[in-house]
Write an enzyme that holds these catalytic residues in place. Structure first.
Site, PDB file in Angstrom:
ATOM      1  N   SER A 124      42.229  -3.284   4.101  1.00  0.00           N
ATOM      2  CA  SER A 124      41.042  -3.618   4.900  1.00  0.00           C
ATOM      3  C   SER A 124      41.470  -3.846   6.344  1.00  0.00           C
ATOM      4  CB  SER A 124      40.416  -4.904   4.355  1.00  0.00           C
ATOM      5  OG  SER A 124      39.448  -5.405   5.251  1.00  0.00           O
TER       6      SER A 124
ATOM      7  N   TYR B 202      39.499 -13.862   1.849  1.00  0.00           N
ATOM      8  CA  TYR B 202      39.522 -12.389   1.750  1.00  0.00           C
ATOM      9  C   TYR B 202      40.547 -11.835   2.754  1.00  0.00           C
ATOM     10  CZ  TYR B 202      37.852  -7.542   1.782  1.00  0.00           C
ATOM     11  OH  TYR B 202      37.773  -6.175   1.716  1.00  0.00           O
TER      12      TYR B 202
HETATM   13  N1  LIG Z   1      32.859  -2.336   1.535  1.00  0.00           N
HETATM   14  C1  LIG Z   1      33.543  -2.757   2.594  1.00  0.00           C
HETATM   15  O1  LIG Z   1      32.945  -3.098   3.634  1.00  0.00           O
HETATM   16  C2  LIG Z   1      35.045  -2.798   2.564  1.00  0.00           C
HETATM   17  C3  LIG Z   1      35.723  -2.948   3.786  1.00  0.00           C
HETATM   18  C4  LIG Z   1      37.110  -3.002   3.797  1.00  0.00           C
HETATM   19  C5  LIG Z   1      37.818  -2.894   2.614  1.00  0.00           C
HETATM   20  N2  LIG Z   1      37.151  -2.756   1.436  1.00  0.00           N
HETATM   21  C6  LIG Z   1      37.950  -2.681   0.211  1.00  0.00           C
HETATM   22  O2  LIG Z   1      37.675  -1.465  -0.453  1.00  0.00           O
HETATM   23  C7  LIG Z   1      37.843  -1.644  -1.851  1.00  0.00           C
HETATM   24  C8  LIG Z   1      36.603  -1.166  -2.587  1.00  0.00           C
HETATM   25  O3  LIG Z   1      35.510  -1.963  -2.158  1.00  0.00           O
HETATM   26  P1  LIG Z   1      33.971  -1.532  -2.367  1.00  0.00           P
HETATM   27  O4  LIG Z   1      33.281  -1.874  -1.130  1.00  0.00           O
HETATM   28  O5  LIG Z   1      33.885  -0.161  -2.909  1.00  0.00           O
HETATM   29  O6  LIG Z   1      33.544  -2.601  -3.465  1.00  0.00           O
HETATM   30  P2  LIG Z   1      32.427  -2.497  -4.615  1.00  0.00           P
HETATM   31  O7  LIG Z   1      32.087  -3.909  -4.937  1.00  0.00           O
HETATM   32  O8  LIG Z   1      31.343  -1.556  -4.246  1.00  0.00           O
HETATM   33  O9  LIG Z   1      33.235  -1.839  -5.835  1.00  0.00           O
HETATM   34  C9  LIG Z   1      34.375  -2.493  -6.359  1.00  0.00           C
HETATM   35  C10 LIG Z   1      34.651  -1.982  -7.761  1.00  0.00           C
HETATM   36  O10 LIG Z   1      35.792  -2.735  -8.235  1.00  0.00           O
HETATM   37  C11 LIG Z   1      35.511  -3.200  -9.554  1.00  0.00           C
HETATM   38  N3  LIG Z   1      36.274  -4.418  -9.830  1.00  0.00           N
HETATM   39  C12 LIG Z   1      36.009  -5.685  -9.419  1.00  0.00           C
HETATM   40  N4  LIG Z   1      36.930  -6.525  -9.917  1.00  0.00           N
HETATM   41  C13 LIG Z   1      37.798  -5.781 -10.642  1.00  0.00           C
HETATM   42  C14 LIG Z   1      38.968  -6.086 -11.395  1.00  0.00           C
HETATM   43  N5  LIG Z   1      39.413  -7.338 -11.540  1.00  0.00           N
HETATM   44  N6  LIG Z   1      39.623  -5.054 -11.996  1.00  0.00           N
HETATM   45  C15 LIG Z   1      39.169  -3.794 -11.891  1.00  0.00           C
HETATM   46  N7  LIG Z   1      38.064  -3.440 -11.221  1.00  0.00           N
HETATM   47  C16 LIG Z   1      37.395  -4.436 -10.588  1.00  0.00           C
HETATM   48  C17 LIG Z   1      34.004  -3.425  -9.584  1.00  0.00           C
HETATM   49  O11 LIG Z   1      33.504  -3.408 -10.923  1.00  0.00           O
HETATM   50  C18 LIG Z   1      33.491  -2.262  -8.733  1.00  0.00           C
HETATM   51  O12 LIG Z   1      33.231  -1.110  -9.507  1.00  0.00           O
HETATM   52  C19 LIG Z   1      38.147  -3.131  -2.054  1.00  0.00           C
HETATM   53  O13 LIG Z   1      39.538  -3.318  -2.162  1.00  0.00           O
HETATM   54  C20 LIG Z   1      37.630  -3.765  -0.786  1.00  0.00           C
HETATM   55  O14 LIG Z   1      38.281  -4.980  -0.502  1.00  0.00           O
HETATM   56  C21 LIG Z   1      35.784  -2.689   1.385  1.00  0.00           C
END
Ligand SMILES: NC(=O)c1ccc[n+]([C@@H]2O[C@H](COP(=O)([O-])OP(=O)(O)OC[C@H]3O[C@@H](n4cnc5c(N)ncnc54)[C@H](O)[C@@H]3O)[C@@H](O)[C@H]2O)c1
Length: 276
Positions: free
Chosen positions: A141, A154
């Protein structure tokens, strides 16, 4: 249809039932790779894999479980013969300022984002070294560079993940494995919807959020190009990376960004009865 990469790979993606992980799995399959989709949500990940055809398979995996990691690698090996690329994407957040989060919420964030990912990297190190090749891609991130209000634990989990990632990559520099870390900015997924509901996460809306497909493109391109680190936006992300080193500067700049985020969040908020 995505571009075909030089070589088709077997890719294991975590958190692939939704959001960025689902977009990565879809694009990887479109580019000719075979993908083992994994997620803690078994029903959703199985259904997602079924929608992608016979180059995709699914396996339940809670990334906090080392036994679960072994089962996921075994499932991928049974379905596709090996794992060439691990995309550690699963992550969570709990919104709120640090003083308002419960102790368990602080722990959850660290246990999933940092310790769960570490367990995955360690599982992959052993198995990929034994097979003589492999590429570990960690989805981190931009908060790994910036101390953001409303994201204390986070941010800490992502700062920690970046430090772990690069330390391991240096430890393994003479080995057969490749390492890439990718830092998405705010991206339109259910994580951002969760943040929309809480004004303490307003900073997430300071810039226009990205589409998950844009992050997926960077991840799938990284399978062939193997960059060391990818930031977003390509130029602005580099500036943020440097700015985050200066906490005094951050204290001046972040309240301005937070106010901008509050205004954009206000505009984006669904209005009752208007369908948005
Ligand atoms: N969306 C954003 O703004 C953003 C920004 C920067 C980084 N990220 C990072 O990108 C990655 C994906 O995020 P996203 O936005 O797609 O999130 P999201 O919530 O849309 O999807 C996350 C997925 O991870 C699964 N999950 C949650 N806990 C879990 C566990 N213990 N084991 C296995 N699976 C698990 C959930 O069921 C879900 O399908 C994450 O690492 C997040 O920190 C997201």
């Amino acid at each position: 249809m995505g571009r075909r990469t030089e070589q088709e790979q077997v890719v294991l993606v975590t958190g692939a039932a939704a959001g960025i992980g689902a977009a990565i799995a879809e694009l990887a399959v479109a580019c000719g790779h075979r993908v083992m989709l994994t997620d803690i949500d078994e029903v959703a990940v199985v259904s997602r894999a079924l929608s992608l055809g016979d180059r995709a398979a699914a396996c339940v995996l809670d990334i906090r479980s080392s036994a679960g990691w072994a089962r996921a690698f075994e499932a991928a090996e049974a379905a596709f013969g090996r794992v060439d690329v691990l995309v550690n994407n699963a992550g969570i957040t709990h919104t709120g300022v640090a003083r308002d989060l419960r102790e368990q919420q602080h722990r959850d964030i660290v246990e999933v984002n940092l310790l769960g990912t570490i367990t995955g990297v360690c599982t992959a190190l052993e198995r990929m070294t034994a097979q003589g090749h492999g590429h570990i891609i960690n989805v981190c991130s931009m908060t790994a560079f910036l101390p953001l209000p409303g994201y204390a634990t986070y941010c800490a989990s992502k700062y920690g993940l970046r430090a772990f990632h690069h330390s391991v990559a240096i430890e393994e520099r003479d080995g057969p494995l490749d390492f890439t870390i990718i830092h998405p900015p705010s991206t339109r997924t259910s994580m951002l919807e969760q943040e929309m509901a809480d004004p303490s996460s307003a900073i997430a809306f300071a810039e226009k959020p990205y589409a998950p497909e844009r992050i997926a493109r960077a991840v799938v391109d990284a399978i062939a190009a193997k960059p060391v680190e990818v930031v977003f936006p390509p130029l602005g992300g580099r500036v943020q990376r440097i700015a985050g080193v200066f906490p005094g500067l951050m204290r001046l700049v972040l309240p301005i960004a937070e106010a901008k985020g509050l205004r954009r969040r206000e505009r984006l908020m669904p209005r009752p009865g208007t369908g948005r």
